[in-house]
Design an enzyme around this catalytic site. Structure first.
Site: not given
Ligand SMILES: O=P(O)(O)OC[C@H]1O[C@H](O)[C@H](O)[C@@H](O)[C@@H]1O
Length: 532
Positions: A322, A351, A455
């Site tokens: 990431e 293995h 997202k």
């Molecule tokens: O801690 P949060 O805000 O729920 O985020 C949780 C995770 O989701 C995101 O999509 C990011 O890509 C991550 O870097 C992050 O750690």
């Protein structure tokens, strides 16, 4: 290279940290002095950028954020007194809270003690706590921990079934920096529902670890959850293990978090030294650069020869990929950078896929992690006086030699034992190596714009689903997929609609598909009539 020259190379490049008892061997990486000379200017620049970052420069320019996870390990480095106070206070609050939970001063409404922890979070809000709990939870831990780290209903059911009656003595940690990650929200809502079903008051079991003012923070405060711990804006999710994100659960499990933070601090000091051979993170960054030509052309295979470190590669996967997997460099050029990480553990993997590593496509370099202490206590002799630990050690050496024998590079990292201090040091070693490497290849290692795209696309799909279901129900008759797509003004989304409807149908939800599944274009959809 003959044996004597190789032994000399081993000694020339061996790094040892006396206080930690940690060794790093990069002698089986094939770089020469010319390569080191060529890379020295980039490394020098990286050291300078890293020093500026630690001093509070905006090291994440897109998001206009400081990058401050190093301050968590030494609050004296925080750029303002208020930040220092905040860090120290959080650590003190975690310790106080741990005492309250262990003593029963804070207890569930219907019992004298909490017995279990259910931690809900994903990505950086799960991988560190999972890795650390797997590596360090003592056999006599005061609580047992489980994790929900996905929006998988069956996965959630499995965890809840395992908890069973213990739900009434379970402390739920909801961990999300942003406080708005859908998977975490979903897990929390499902767990809240499970509490309601059992007639339990969720708020009396719940703790939030989140950014100040996030929607999760507001919910926790409005609903009167037990407490909240802060997740700071200047700590990225993937480097948050030594913030409240990782320390609350670790501390509750009886892991010595002061030792973990101290180990990271010692490693931070070692990796601040602007000299290649005296800085293990720089040695790693240089080796990664060498292996993949500074473009991630070879994957990093991580093989800890110790079961308790099983989740380290998964933790590193997020940290490295990431951070470094970026389309653009800091000047806006398209570079498609990255460094793929995978791995599990040795000798188990010998293995499985080590056959390919030894003989197949040479598209990787290995990182072998050796732990000198076999176990606490003596071992029985298995064969000619050799113990299981001797075998494991032999397997590691064997793999290292076999790889080298076929021109496959490897790094070997050796630690004396898996302790909180060493785990803290490992975390710090790798987050510094990633930072230095990020500067060397000129990418912003502290943002993750690609994740946002996924997202958004997922949100679009859910929006389409809402519209589709409403349209099918309003139609009062069967519709072809194309008709439905036109009705909801999404004529170019037929495939996506089909996939949504197939999933709803498979779960007996509000619609059903009619026709031949082998020919999706011929399907029609209608509202499902509830059978009473
Ligand atoms: O801690 P949060 O805000 O729920 O985020 C949780 C995770 O989701 C995101 O999509 C990011 O890509 C991550 O870097 C992050 O750690």
């Amino acid at each position: 290279m003959d044996a004597a020259a190789l032994w000399q190379r081993y000694q020339d490049w061996l790094y040892y940290h006396p206080e930690l008892g940690m060794y790093l061997d990069v002698s089986r990486m094939g770089f020469d002095d010319g390569f080191v000379d060529r890379l020295t200017p980039a490394l020098t620049q990286a050291f300078q950028s890293m020093a500026a970052l630690e001093a509070g420069a905006i090291a994440n320019p897109d998001e206009q954020r400081m990058v401050g996870h190093y301050w968590l390990r030494n609050s004296d480095l925080a750029p303002t007194p208020a930040l220092k106070q905040d860090i120290d206070q959080t650590l003190a609050d975690i310790t106080t809270f741990t005492h309250q939970i262990h003593s029963g001063a804070v207890r569930p409404p219907s019992a004298s003690r909490f017995t279990h922890i259910l931690s809900i979070g994903i990505g950086g809000s799960a991988l560190g706590p999972q890795f650390v709990s797997e590596a360090l939870t003592p056999a006599d831990a005061p609580l047992q921990i489980t994790f929900i780290d996905n929006s998988d209903p069956a996965g959630i059911d499995r965890i809840l079934a395992k908890l069973g009656d213990h739900l009434s003595t379970t402390l739920v940690l909801v961990v999300s920096k942003s406080g708005g990650t859908p998977e975490t929200r979903n897990g929390m809502v499902e767990v809240q529902h499970a509490y309601q079903q059992q007639g339990l008051v969720f708020a009396r079991h719940a703790v939030a670890i989140t950014g100040d003012g996030s929607s999760l923070d507001q919910q926790a405060k409005t609903e009167g959850w037990i407490t909240t711990f802060p997740m700071h804006d200047w700590v990225g999710g993937r480097t948050s293990q030594l913030s409240a994100v990782g320390l609350v659960s670790a501390s509750l499990l009886g892991i010595d978090i002061q030792a973990m933070v101290q180990g990271a601090k010692i490693m931070d000091e070692a990796t601040r030294i602007p000299q290649l051979k005296q800085n293990p993170a720089a040695l790693l960054a240089l080796s990664w650069y060498y292996a993949g030509n500074g473009k991630g052309e070879k994957d990093m295979v991580v093989l800890p020869y110790k079961d308790s470190l099983l989740l380290f590669s998964r933790y590193l996967q997020q940290l490295v990929m990431e951070s470094l997997g970026k389309e653009k460099d800091l000047d806006g050029n398209t570079v498609y950078q990255g460094l793929a990480v995978y791995g599990n553990k040795g000798s188990t993997d010998q293995h499985a896929y080590v056959q390919q590593l030894r003989e197949g496509v040479p598209n990787f370099f290995a990182t072998l992690i050796e732990v000198l202490e076999d176990r606490t206590g003596p071992s029985i002799a298995i064969d000619n006086g050799a113990t299981t630990g001797d075998f494991l050690s032999g397997f590691l050496q064997g793999t290292r030699a076999a790889l080298y024998g076929n021109q496959r590079d490897s790094i070997t990292l050796t630690i004396p034992a898996v302790t909180p201090r060493l785990v803290g040091a490992l975390i710090a070693l790798y987050d510094r190596a990633v930072g230095l490497y990020g500067f060397m290849i000129n990418v912003n290692a502290y943002h993750q714009p690609g994740v946002e795209a996924g997202k958004k696309a997922a949100a679009t799909v859910l929006d389409l689903q809402t519209k589709a279901v409403a349209a099918v129900q309003a139609a009062g008759q069967a519709l072809s997929l194309t008709e439905l797509a036109h009705k909801i003004q999404a004529p170019d989304q037929v495939e996506s609609l089909y996939l949504i409807l197939r999933h709803l149908d498979a779960n007996g939800r509000s619609i059903k598909l009619i026709g031949n599944p082998a020919q999706p274009a011929t399907l029609s959809v209608e509202a499902r009539v509830e059978v009473r």
